[in-house]
Design an enzyme around this catalytic site. Structure first.
Site, PDB file in Angstrom:
ATOM      1  N   GLU A 266       0.872  -1.133   0.004  1.00  0.00           N
ATOM      2  CA  GLU A 266      -0.064   0.108  -0.128  1.00  0.00           C
ATOM      3  C   GLU A 266       1.029   1.089   0.026  1.00  0.00           C
ATOM      4  OE1 GLU A 266      -3.425  -0.150  -0.284  1.00  0.00           O
ATOM      5  OE2 GLU A 266      -3.608  -2.142   0.371  1.00  0.00           O
ATOM      6  N   CYS A 300      -2.315   9.210   2.328  1.00  0.00           N
ATOM      7  CA  CYS A 300      -1.799   8.605   1.127  1.00  0.00           C
ATOM      8  C   CYS A 300      -2.882   9.116  -0.099  1.00  0.00           C
ATOM      9  CB  CYS A 300      -1.912   6.889   1.197  1.00  0.00           C
ATOM     10  SG  CYS A 300      -3.461   6.430   1.796  1.00  0.00           S
TER      11      CYS A 300
HETATM   12  P1  NAD Z   1       8.128   4.950   5.002  1.00  0.00           P
HETATM   13  O1  NAD Z   1       8.293   4.505   3.649  1.00  0.00           O
HETATM   14  O2  NAD Z   1       9.098   6.207   5.317  1.00  0.00           O
HETATM   15  O3  NAD Z   1       8.082   4.303   6.181  1.00  0.00           O
HETATM   16  C1  NAD Z   1       6.812   3.193   6.316  1.00  0.00           C
HETATM   17  C2  NAD Z   1       7.437   1.956   7.186  1.00  0.00           C
HETATM   18  O4  NAD Z   1       8.393   1.436   6.798  1.00  0.00           O
HETATM   19  C3  NAD Z   1       7.739   2.704   8.647  1.00  0.00           C
HETATM   20  O5  NAD Z   1       7.497   1.586   9.757  1.00  0.00           O
HETATM   21  C4  NAD Z   1       9.396   2.294   8.392  1.00  0.00           C
HETATM   22  O6  NAD Z   1      10.015   2.159   9.588  1.00  0.00           O
HETATM   23  C5  NAD Z   1       9.212   1.156   7.748  1.00  0.00           C
HETATM   24  N1  NAD Z   1      10.594   0.862   6.735  1.00  0.00           N
HETATM   25  C6  NAD Z   1      11.548   1.752   6.341  1.00  0.00           C
HETATM   26  N2  NAD Z   1      12.495   1.057   5.603  1.00  0.00           N
HETATM   27  C7  NAD Z   1      12.189   0.095   5.926  1.00  0.00           C
HETATM   28  C8  NAD Z   1      13.057  -1.211   5.687  1.00  0.00           C
HETATM   29  N3  NAD Z   1      14.141  -1.393   4.699  1.00  0.00           N
HETATM   30  N4  NAD Z   1      12.389  -2.615   5.525  1.00  0.00           N
HETATM   31  C9  NAD Z   1      11.354  -2.707   6.570  1.00  0.00           C
HETATM   32  N5  NAD Z   1      10.790  -1.670   7.028  1.00  0.00           N
HETATM   33  C10 NAD Z   1      11.112  -0.539   6.624  1.00  0.00           C
HETATM   34  O7  NAD Z   1       6.682   5.824   4.881  1.00  0.00           O
HETATM   35  P2  NAD Z   1       5.899   7.030   6.018  1.00  0.00           P
HETATM   36  O8  NAD Z   1       7.007   8.370   5.807  1.00  0.00           O
HETATM   37  O9  NAD Z   1       6.014   6.447   7.466  1.00  0.00           O
HETATM   38  O10 NAD Z   1       4.657   7.456   5.360  1.00  0.00           O
HETATM   39  C11 NAD Z   1       4.198   7.763   4.373  1.00  0.00           C
HETATM   40  C12 NAD Z   1       4.113   7.427   3.143  1.00  0.00           C
HETATM   41  O11 NAD Z   1       3.221   6.184   3.249  1.00  0.00           O
HETATM   42  C13 NAD Z   1       3.542   8.029   1.766  1.00  0.00           C
HETATM   43  O12 NAD Z   1       4.256   7.558   0.974  1.00  0.00           O
HETATM   44  C14 NAD Z   1       2.017   7.624   1.806  1.00  0.00           C
HETATM   45  O13 NAD Z   1       1.374   7.718   0.360  1.00  0.00           O
HETATM   46  C15 NAD Z   1       2.124   6.056   2.164  1.00  0.00           C
HETATM   47  N6  NAD Z   1       0.988   5.534   2.726  1.00  0.00           N
HETATM   48  C16 NAD Z   1       0.090   4.759   1.986  1.00  0.00           C
HETATM   49  C17 NAD Z   1      -1.115   4.288   2.170  1.00  0.00           C
HETATM   50  C18 NAD Z   1      -1.629   3.337   1.372  1.00  0.00           C
HETATM   51  O14 NAD Z   1      -2.697   2.702   1.962  1.00  0.00           O
HETATM   52  N7  NAD Z   1      -1.522   3.401  -0.011  1.00  0.00           N
HETATM   53  C19 NAD Z   1      -1.707   4.433   3.345  1.00  0.00           C
HETATM   54  C20 NAD Z   1      -0.704   5.318   4.367  1.00  0.00           C
HETATM   55  C21 NAD Z   1       0.494   5.851   3.926  1.00  0.00           C
END
Ligand code: NAD
Length: 513
Positions: A266, A300
């Site tokens: 997502e 998102c």
């Molecule tokens: P992010 O990608 O920085 O982090 C998301 C999660 O991934 C966090 O828990 C982070 O610790 C983890 N993570 C980071 N690196 C990782 C790795 N190498 N291995 C495993 N886990 C790892 O995102 P964010 O800043 O927390 O959230 C914002 C983003 O999320 C935006 O792009 C938004 O559009 C997206 N989002 C999408 C949806 C959807 O349903 N499509 C919903 C909410 C947010």
């Protein structure tokens, strides 16, 4: 931060000044670094959380694997009853949990409460779904044979969540995974461990009072690039459900895919609203305003682009700017405020950088985009929401800037031209058209219309209900969560043929004597 308010919330949710950020199904112990949790409202330290390390990770996964062996044998409607009780606990704690969401990540209190309501809704839905995990049955080509499909629990589900919906995304995954007979290991986002710990304490109580192994739902906090990474290579975890940026999502998809594990991805959106000359402009203005500045542009499904028929462009822009001028920015705990802070200083910087890029690429910033750091904003991450006017999808427009930066552009000709602009970005999450013309609406919803996972008519891009499947196409990752038949992703499908003929008959008429 008002100390009394914090004490009240912490008391109701069993949080302390210093918290262990790992629950292994038995105890709360963590051996990693202790980090402060900073509120974006005023920069104050809400609490400290000790993160997990590799040894903690091993305990958590072992407990989750062992709990799965028992949990999968609990009848699905009984699992649903436990999820129903989780929903009841969330009803009871809606106020403090919603408030904690606001304190920790900065969305307005009404949205924080709405997020907890969404958790309650998915628990209700999952409880009902627990009696409807049905597969198809069909007729065999062989006499006296019966064929049907059934759905079995899958195993341990790793749930990695983003900061912007710090509790709802966990609940969408957990409510479904639990009724499906899976156990859940949760890795919340780094800025929001406290809401994770609070939710974990709630579900732990529900599981224990029902005599279930608490390892059915476990928690593991820490840096994504360190501890999150451990989940990706782990063969004991058949499914990783990841919500976050496209950049990290691509990496997760590749790594988990390499071991042929499953993913629900997502990822980022770049959502557009089309406003045609047949639109009700009041309706469109209200929907765009909420879509663009709700959660300070950090959903998102945030409306990032508005594509307006040239003949009404000026009229629509003027209405929208009039609405923007009334937006109040400040503490999200204040009921009079419409937009709270961004999650941290990095987000403020990336919004500023995006605004500079818009100008370099030929767009003009018509409103907002200022950093607010004077009286009333001390220590917080406040900006004014920005509107930029651009000629189509500039390079910067194709990127998701996770902030309240809205692009206005015009189209000429029929609605197909607007759809082409809307679809002309890498992401494919949510989309809307505002029109009272049936032909335009149906074109938008047709196979040659919107290419997004969500396509609305006269309703904005954000604020989806849990009843339908949620997710998007292209760089949004293709995953689906929540309603409809999204539960199927959390189970393994088995096709069975039962022969009651007393003879071996081969399919396709093959004789093998
Ligand atoms: P992010 O990608 O920085 O982090 C998301 C999660 O991934 C966090 O828990 C982070 O610790 C983890 N993570 C980071 N690196 C990782 C790795 N190498 N291995 C495993 N886990 C790892 O995102 P964010 O800043 O927390 O959230 C914002 C983003 O999320 C935006 O792009 C938004 O559009 C997206 N989002 C999408 C949806 C959807 O349903 N499509 C919903 C909410 C947010």
């Amino acid at each position: 931060m008002n100390h009394g308010q914090r004490e009240k919330v912490f008391g109701a949710l069993e949080l302390s000044d210093a918290n262990a950020g790992v629950f292994d199904g038995d105890s709360w112990t963590a051996g990693g670094a202790e980090v402060p949790v900073i509120s974006p409202i005023d920069g104050s330290t809400l609490a400290r959380v000790r993160q997990g390390n590799k040894a903690d990770y091993e305990r958590v996964i072992a407990s989750s694997v062992s709990a799965f062996a028992q949990w999968r044998e609990v009848p699905a409607p009984h699992r649903g009853e436990i999820v129903r009780q989780l929903g009841d606990e969330l009803r009871r704690l809606k106020e403090p949990l919603g408030r904690l969401v606001t304190m920790e990540m900065g969305k307005c209190l009404r949205e924080g409460l709405g997020e907890v309501q969404e958790m309650i809704d998915i628990c209700d839905m999952a409880c009902g779904q627990s009696r409807m995990l049905h597969g198809v049955q069909t007729h065999s080509e062989r006499a006296h044979h019966r064929m049907y499909e059934q759905w079995h629990p899958l195993g341990v589900v790793g749930v990695i969540t983003a900061f912007n919906f710090p509790v709802a995304v966990w609940s969408w995954n957990t409510a479904l995974a639990l009724i499906c007979g899976d156990t859940v290991v949760w890795k919340p986002a780094s800025p929001t461990p406290l809401t994770g710990i609070a939710c974990q304490k709630i579900i732990e109580r529900v599981l224990r009072r029902n005599g279930m192994p608490a390892g059915v739902a476990t928690l593991f906090t820490g840096k994504g690039s360190e501890v999150g990474e451990l989940l990706l290579d782990d063969h004991r975890i058949p499914l990783i459900s990841y919500t976050g940026s496209t950049l990290i999502g691509r990496h997760i998809g590749e790594k988990v895919g390499h071991r042929l594990g499953r993913t629900i991805l997502e990822l980022g959106g770049n959502n557009a609203v089309i406003v045609t000359k047949n639109a009700d402009l009041d309706l469109a203005t209200k929907a765009v305003l909420f879509g663009a500045i709700g959660t300070a542009g950090q959903r998102c499904t945030t409306t990032r682009r508005v594509i307006v028929d040239k003949s009404i462009y000026d009229r629509f822009r003027d209405r929208l700017l009039a609405a923007y001028k009334k937006v109040t920015v400040g503490s999200p705990l204040d009921d009079a405020i419409l937009m709270g802070p961004l999650v941290n200083a990095n987000s403020v910087r990336s919004m500023q950088a995006a605004i500079e890029r818009v100008k370099r690429e030929g767009g003009s910033v018509t409103w907002g985009g200022r950093v607010l750091d004077g009286a009333g904003y001390e220590g917080g991450c406040y900006v004014t929401p920005a509107v930029a006017e651009v000629a189509g999808n500039l390079d910067i427009v194709k990127d998701e800037t996770f902030a309240p930066l809205l692009y206005l552009m015009s189209y000429e000709g029929d609605v197909a031209h607007a759809v082409a602009l809307q679809n002309g970005v890498p992401q494919g999450l949510s989309s809307s058209i505002f029109t009272n013309n049936l032909l335009e609406a149906e074109t938008f919803l047709s196979a040659v219309g919107s290419d997004c996972g969500i396509a609305n008519v006269n309703a904005g891009t954000s604020g989806a209900e849990i009843g339908l499947a949620f997710g998007g196409e292209k760089d949004t990752g293709g995953g689906r969560e929540s309603g409809s038949d999204a539960w199927k992703a959390y189970m393994r499908r088995q096709s069975s043929t039962i022969n009651w003929s007393g003879e071996i008959a081969l399919a396709q008429g093959i004789v093998f004597d």
